[in-house]
Design a protein around this motif. Structure first.
Motif, PDB file in Angstrom:
ATOM      1  N   ALA A 243     -13.750  87.609  -8.662  1.00 56.78           N
ATOM      2  CA  ALA A 243     -15.122  88.005  -9.004  1.00 56.78           C
ATOM      3  C   ALA A 243     -16.062  87.785  -7.824  1.00 56.78           C
ATOM      4  CB  ALA A 243     -15.594  87.231 -10.225  1.00 56.78           C
ATOM      5  N   LYS A 244     -15.870  86.683  -7.112  1.00 53.42           N
ATOM      6  CA  LYS A 244     -16.739  86.387  -5.965  1.00 53.42           C
ATOM      7  C   LYS A 244     -16.583  87.420  -4.851  1.00 53.42           C
ATOM      8  CE  LYS A 244     -18.612  82.715  -5.030  1.00 53.42           C
ATOM      9  NZ  LYS A 244     -20.026  82.252  -5.045  1.00 53.42           N
ATOM     10  N   THR A 245     -15.389  87.995  -4.698  1.00 49.64           N
ATOM     11  CA  THR A 245     -15.165  88.959  -3.619  1.00 49.64           C
ATOM     12  C   THR A 245     -15.896  90.278  -3.848  1.00 49.64           C
ATOM     13  OG1 THR A 245     -13.163  89.924  -4.606  1.00 49.64           O
ATOM     14  CG2 THR A 245     -12.872  88.011  -3.164  1.00 49.64           C
ATOM     15  N   LEU A 246     -16.409  90.506  -5.064  1.00 46.06           N
ATOM     16  CA  LEU A 246     -17.101  91.761  -5.356  1.00 46.06           C
ATOM     17  C   LEU A 246     -18.472  91.824  -4.689  1.00 46.06           C
ATOM     18  CD1 LEU A 246     -16.266  92.156  -9.161  1.00 46.06           C
ATOM     19  CD2 LEU A 246     -14.994  92.991  -7.171  1.00 46.06           C
ATOM     20  N   ASN A 247     -18.990  90.666  -4.282  1.00 51.67           N
ATOM     21  CA  ASN A 247     -20.283  90.606  -3.579  1.00 51.67           C
ATOM     22  C   ASN A 247     -21.411  91.232  -4.395  1.00 51.67           C
ATOM     23  OD1 ASN A 247     -19.257  89.294  -1.228  1.00 51.67           O
ATOM     24  ND2 ASN A 247     -18.412  91.249  -0.563  1.00 51.67           N
ATOM     25  N   ILE A 248     -21.412  90.937  -5.712  1.00 56.96           N
ATOM     26  CA  ILE A 248     -22.512  91.359  -6.575  1.00 56.96           C
ATOM     27  C   ILE A 248     -23.041  90.125  -7.301  1.00 56.96           C
ATOM     28  CG2 ILE A 248     -21.653  93.710  -6.872  1.00 56.96           C
ATOM     29  CD1 ILE A 248     -20.551  92.892  -9.579  1.00 56.96           C
ATOM     30  N   THR A 249     -24.075  90.299  -8.068  1.00 50.16           N
ATOM     31  CA  THR A 249     -24.632  89.191  -8.836  1.00 50.16           C
ATOM     32  C   THR A 249     -23.693  88.847  -9.988  1.00 50.16           C
ATOM     33  OG1 THR A 249     -26.843  89.989  -8.293  1.00 50.16           O
ATOM     34  CG2 THR A 249     -26.674  88.383 -10.076  1.00 50.16           C
ATOM     35  N   LEU A 250     -23.339  87.578 -10.119  1.00 51.58           N
ATOM     36  CA  LEU A 250     -22.428  87.129 -11.166  1.00 51.58           C
ATOM     37  C   LEU A 250     -23.141  86.150 -12.085  1.00 51.58           C
ATOM     38  CD1 LEU A 250     -19.195  86.337  -9.092  1.00 51.58           C
ATOM     39  CD2 LEU A 250     -19.613  88.368 -10.481  1.00 51.58           C
ATOM     40  N   LEU A 251     -22.991  86.354 -13.375  1.00 50.39           N
ATOM     41  CA  LEU A 251     -23.515  85.439 -14.380  1.00 50.39           C
ATOM     42  C   LEU A 251     -22.384  85.139 -15.346  1.00 50.39           C
ATOM     43  CD1 LEU A 251     -25.944  83.938 -15.621  1.00 50.39           C
ATOM     44  CD2 LEU A 251     -26.466  86.019 -16.895  1.00 50.39           C
ATOM     45  N   ILE A 252     -21.982  83.864 -15.425  1.00 51.55           N
ATOM     46  CA  ILE A 252     -20.815  83.516 -16.229  1.00 51.55           C
ATOM     47  C   ILE A 252     -21.124  82.336 -17.146  1.00 51.55           C
ATOM     48  CG2 ILE A 252     -19.241  84.332 -14.432  1.00 51.55           C
ATOM     49  CD1 ILE A 252     -18.599  81.431 -13.777  1.00 51.55           C
ATOM     50  N   THR A 253     -20.482  82.321 -18.316  1.00 48.26           N
ATOM     51  CA  THR A 253     -20.431  81.103 -19.114  1.00 48.26           C
ATOM     52  C   THR A 253     -19.064  80.491 -18.897  1.00 48.26           C
ATOM     53  OG1 THR A 253     -19.595  82.243 -21.083  1.00 48.26           O
ATOM     54  CG2 THR A 253     -21.995  82.032 -20.859  1.00 48.26           C
ATOM     55  N   ILE A 254     -19.021  79.170 -18.865  1.00 46.48           N
ATOM     56  CA  ILE A 254     -17.758  78.505 -18.555  1.00 46.48           C
ATOM     57  C   ILE A 254     -17.792  77.083 -19.087  1.00 46.48           C
ATOM     58  CG2 ILE A 254     -18.557  77.736 -16.263  1.00 46.48           C
ATOM     59  CD1 ILE A 254     -15.687  78.460 -15.246  1.00 46.48           C
ATOM     60  N   HIS A 255     -16.656  76.639 -19.630  1.00 39.61           N
ATOM     61  CA  HIS A 255     -16.558  75.273 -20.138  1.00 39.61           C
ATOM     62  C   HIS A 255     -16.140  74.278 -19.055  1.00 39.61           C
ATOM     63  CE1 HIS A 255     -17.460  75.528 -24.358  1.00 39.61           C
ATOM     64  NE2 HIS A 255     -16.670  76.572 -24.514  1.00 39.61           N
ATOM     65  N   ASP A 256     -15.343  74.739 -18.104  1.00 37.01           N
ATOM     66  CA  ASP A 256     -14.848  73.832 -17.070  1.00 37.01           C
ATOM     67  C   ASP A 256     -15.948  73.608 -16.028  1.00 37.01           C
ATOM     68  OD1 ASP A 256     -13.573  72.693 -14.753  1.00 37.01           O
ATOM     69  OD2 ASP A 256     -11.644  73.389 -15.538  1.00 37.01           O
ATOM     70  N   LEU A 257     -16.566  72.440 -16.089  1.00 39.23           N
ATOM     71  CA  LEU A 257     -17.706  72.164 -15.203  1.00 39.23           C
ATOM     72  C   LEU A 257     -17.272  72.053 -13.743  1.00 39.23           C
ATOM     73  CD1 LEU A 257     -19.658  69.548 -17.371  1.00 39.23           C
ATOM     74  CD2 LEU A 257     -19.737  72.052 -17.435  1.00 39.23           C
ATOM     75  N   ASN A 258     -16.051  71.633 -13.508  1.00 38.96           N
ATOM     76  CA  ASN A 258     -15.589  71.532 -12.123  1.00 38.96           C
ATOM     77  C   ASN A 258     -15.407  72.907 -11.491  1.00 38.96           C
ATOM     78  OD1 ASN A 258     -15.405  68.637 -11.711  1.00 38.96           O
ATOM     79  ND2 ASN A 258     -13.779  68.670 -13.250  1.00 38.96           N
ATOM     80  N   LEU A 259     -14.940  73.868 -12.264  1.00 43.70           N
ATOM     81  CA  LEU A 259     -14.874  75.240 -11.755  1.00 43.70           C
ATOM     82  C   LEU A 259     -16.277  75.778 -11.480  1.00 43.70           C
ATOM     83  CD1 LEU A 259     -12.114  76.877 -14.002  1.00 43.70           C
ATOM     84  CD2 LEU A 259     -11.940  76.328 -11.569  1.00 43.70           C
ATOM     85  N   ALA A 260     -17.205  75.486 -12.382  1.00 42.16           N
ATOM     86  CA  ALA A 260     -18.592  75.923 -12.175  1.00 42.16           C
ATOM     87  C   ALA A 260     -19.157  75.332 -10.897  1.00 42.16           C
ATOM     88  CB  ALA A 260     -19.447  75.521 -13.378  1.00 42.16           C
ATOM     89  N   ALA A 261     -18.894  74.054 -10.658  1.00 45.08           N
ATOM     90  CA  ALA A 261     -19.407  73.389  -9.454  1.00 45.08           C
ATOM     91  C   ALA A 261     -18.794  73.980  -8.190  1.00 45.08           C
ATOM     92  CB  ALA A 261     -19.120  71.893  -9.529  1.00 45.08           C
ATOM     93  N   GLN A 262     -17.513  74.384  -8.282  1.00 42.46           N
ATOM     94  CA  GLN A 262     -16.818  74.882  -7.098  1.00 42.46           C
ATOM     95  C   GLN A 262     -17.222  76.310  -6.729  1.00 42.46           C
ATOM     96  OE1 GLN A 262     -12.603  74.168  -7.165  1.00 42.46           O
ATOM     97  NE2 GLN A 262     -12.163  75.619  -5.508  1.00 42.46           N
TER      98      GLN A 262
END
Length: 243
Positions: A157-176
């Motif tokens: 998703a990050k490689t698409l170089n667009i605006t990303l808005l996600i919900t996520i339970h894993d806080l460590n993934l969110a932080a990374q």
């Protein structure tokens, strides 16, 4: 949300994360307040116009029946087509390019429902690539995926170089992977800042009711959260576990 930003919405179950997303992409329209897309009220857009700007990878994959991977990805063209328009050679090329990008070109004729959960998520991202949105919204994109695919989906998703808005339970993934964290609790905004500013032990303990320790991921130097477990729950709501 700034163009190109990757923003995570986090919070406990029932905090309002998915409901907020559904307001943002137009599935819910009877909300209070205002939502603006490129400075224009979202309520003035029709569904097709929203789809030209926003692509959605939802928490639950649509019932695909006997649709192939190609069929699913081609759905990304719908917002840009008239009722009787057919796909062109350019469209077909773009579909195959999207499938190549998610490394599924060899499964283009396979039935979508027979794919693994990680493969289905990659197909839906390919559909979003073909849709060519400004914003990609993903609701719990890493649910039910093993560790490898969780990272693969977010990196893709990050490689698409667009605006990303996600919900996520894993806080460590969110932080990374995210530039900014929006934390909700009981339908209210608790924090909105960088991962380092939002993921503090005091805020997390208040919202998730568990003690936690904060340090750094030794590989990425991103914020890392370790929760203590239910034996260190900060209220008495877990007493039933021991009764």
């Amino acid at each position: 949300i700034k163009a190109g930003e990757t923003v995570a919405i986090v919070g406990p179950n029932g905090a309002g994360k998915t409901s907020l997303l559904k307001c943002l992409y137009g599935e819910y329209s009877n909300f209070l307040g205002d939502i603006y897309l490129n400075g224009k009220s979202l309520k003035t857009f029709n569904i097709k116009d929203i789809a030209k700007k926003i692509a959605v990878v939802s928490q639950h994959s649509e019932s695909a029946f006997n649709l192939t991977v190609l069929d699913i990805v081609a759905m990304g063209l719908i917002p840009h087509k008239g009722l009787f328009d057919t796909n062109t050679d350019v469209d077909r090329h773009n579909i195959e390019q999207a499938l190549t990008k998610v490394d599924l070109i060899n499964k283009k004729n396979q039935i979508f429902s027979t794919l693994s959960g990680g493969e289905q998520q990659r197909v839906l991202i390919a559909r979003a690539i073909v849709q060519a949105p400004d914003i990609l919204i993903m609701d719990e994109p890493t649910n039910h995926l093993d560790m490898y695919y969780q990272h693969q989906i977010l990196m893709l998703a990050k490689t698409l170089n667009i605006t990303l808005l996600i919900t996520i339970h894993d806080l460590n993934l969110a932080a990374q992977y995210c530039d900014r964290i929006i934390m909700l609790n009981n339908g209210k905004l608790v924090a909105d800042n960088t991962p380092e500013a939002v993921f503090t032990s005091s805020k997390l303990t208040e919202v998730f009711k568990l003690e936690c320790a904060i340090d750094k991921n030794p590989f990425t130097q991103s914020t890392r959260i370790t929760f203590s477990g239910i034996n260190h729950c900060v209220n008495d709501e877990s007493a039933w576990l021991h009764s």
